[in-house]
Design a protein around this motif. Structure first.
Motif, PDB file in Angstrom:
ATOM      1  N   ARG A   1      -8.014  -3.341   2.246  1.00 41.08           N
ATOM      2  CA  ARG A   1      -7.026  -3.359   1.169  1.00 41.08           C
ATOM      3  C   ARG A   1      -5.762  -2.590   1.544  1.00 41.08           C
ATOM      4  O   ARG A   1      -4.671  -2.897   1.083  1.00 41.08           O
ATOM      5  N   LEU A   2      -5.940  -1.584   2.379  1.00 43.18           N
ATOM      6  CA  LEU A   2      -4.820  -0.714   2.717  1.00 43.18           C
ATOM      7  C   LEU A   2      -3.840  -1.357   3.695  1.00 43.18           C
ATOM      8  O   LEU A   2      -2.615  -1.261   3.508  1.00 43.18           O
TER       9      LEU A   2
ATOM     10  N   PHE B   1      -1.052  -3.652   2.376  1.00 40.23           N
ATOM     11  CA  PHE B   1      -0.089  -2.854   1.607  1.00 40.23           C
ATOM     12  C   PHE B   1       0.877  -2.122   2.546  1.00 40.23           C
ATOM     13  O   PHE B   1       2.094  -2.126   2.346  1.00 40.23           O
TER      14      PHE B   1
ATOM     15  N   GLY C   1       4.968  -2.708   3.109  1.00 40.06           N
ATOM     16  CA  GLY C   1       5.961  -1.645   2.930  1.00 40.06           C
ATOM     17  C   GLY C   1       6.912  -1.543   4.109  1.00 40.06           C
ATOM     18  O   GLY C   1       8.131  -1.382   3.931  1.00 40.06           O
TER      19      GLY C   1
END
Length: 210
Positions: free
Chosen positions: A196-197, A200, A204
């Motif tokens: 999940r990280l 993300f 960014g």
């Protein structure tokens, strides 16, 4: 028969646990020697200074992480097109390798890394560049290939925000997983959080500049 732990390893283990929980600045040599059940002379004999002890604690992880990351980046360099997601995916296996250092090695390492920046441990940056500078340069080169329009200063800020988000996610992992289970019925293992990280983090870094 289990191997007898050495005085040096007693000191390293005690220092690692205290540093990961309280940070480098807030942990004294007196606390470390008390937990390790050794005297201060032993610390001075094996390490010479608190800075050298901090470097030795980090080295146990960096000496596993960096060669594994280097191998992943070498493989990435063979690709004709590279994305930020590809670069961050290179950290998956190296971070998992840290479980061979400690059962919860990835979380401990990232906690130590977070304190290294929060406590402004500049000597650790110098140590890392002196010993693993080639790996860091290859990492930055891969990120610039993936993001040719980002200026060096934009890359600097985004990578430090990446570090902050990563440290938070790992250190707060147990609480986050409990909330996800209670509020959304999602059961997620610790090693699945990286799935999940990474999207993300990549999003960014890839975001349009202001």
């Amino acid at each position: 028969m289990s191997k007898r732990i050495t005085t040096k390893d007693k000191i390293l283990n005690a220092a690692e646990a205290l540093f990961a929980e309280h940070g480098f600045e807030q942990t004294s040599l007196r606390q470390i020697t008390a937990d390790a059940e050794v005297n201060l002379a032993s610390v001075n004999y094996h390490f010479g200074s608190k800075k050298a002890l901090i470097q030795a604690v980090m080295a146990r992880y960096l000496e596993v992480l960096m060669p594994a990351l280097s191998q992943e980046l070498d493989g990435l360099a063979q690709k004709t097109q590279v994305t930020t997601r590809d670069v961050f995916d290179c950290f998956r296996n190296p971070l998992n390798e840290l479980r061979h250092v400690r059962k919860h090695g990835p979380t401990i390492f990232l906690s130590l890394l977070g304190f290294a920046y929060a406590d402004i441990q500049g000597h650790l940056r110098r140590y890392t560049m002196d010993h693993f500078g080639d790996v860091m340069q290859n990492l930055l080169a891969a990120l610039h290939v993936a993001n040719p329009n980002l200026s060096p200063v934009d890359m600097f800020w985004r990578l430090h925000f990446v570090l902050g988000a990563t440290v938070f996610a790992q250190v707060s992992g147990p609480a986050l997983r409990e909330i996800a289970a209670a509020d959304f019925g999602e059961a997620i293992a610790a090693d699945q959080m990286i799935d999940r990280l990474i999207p993300f983090l990549a999003g960014g870094v890839d975001a349009p500049s202001r």
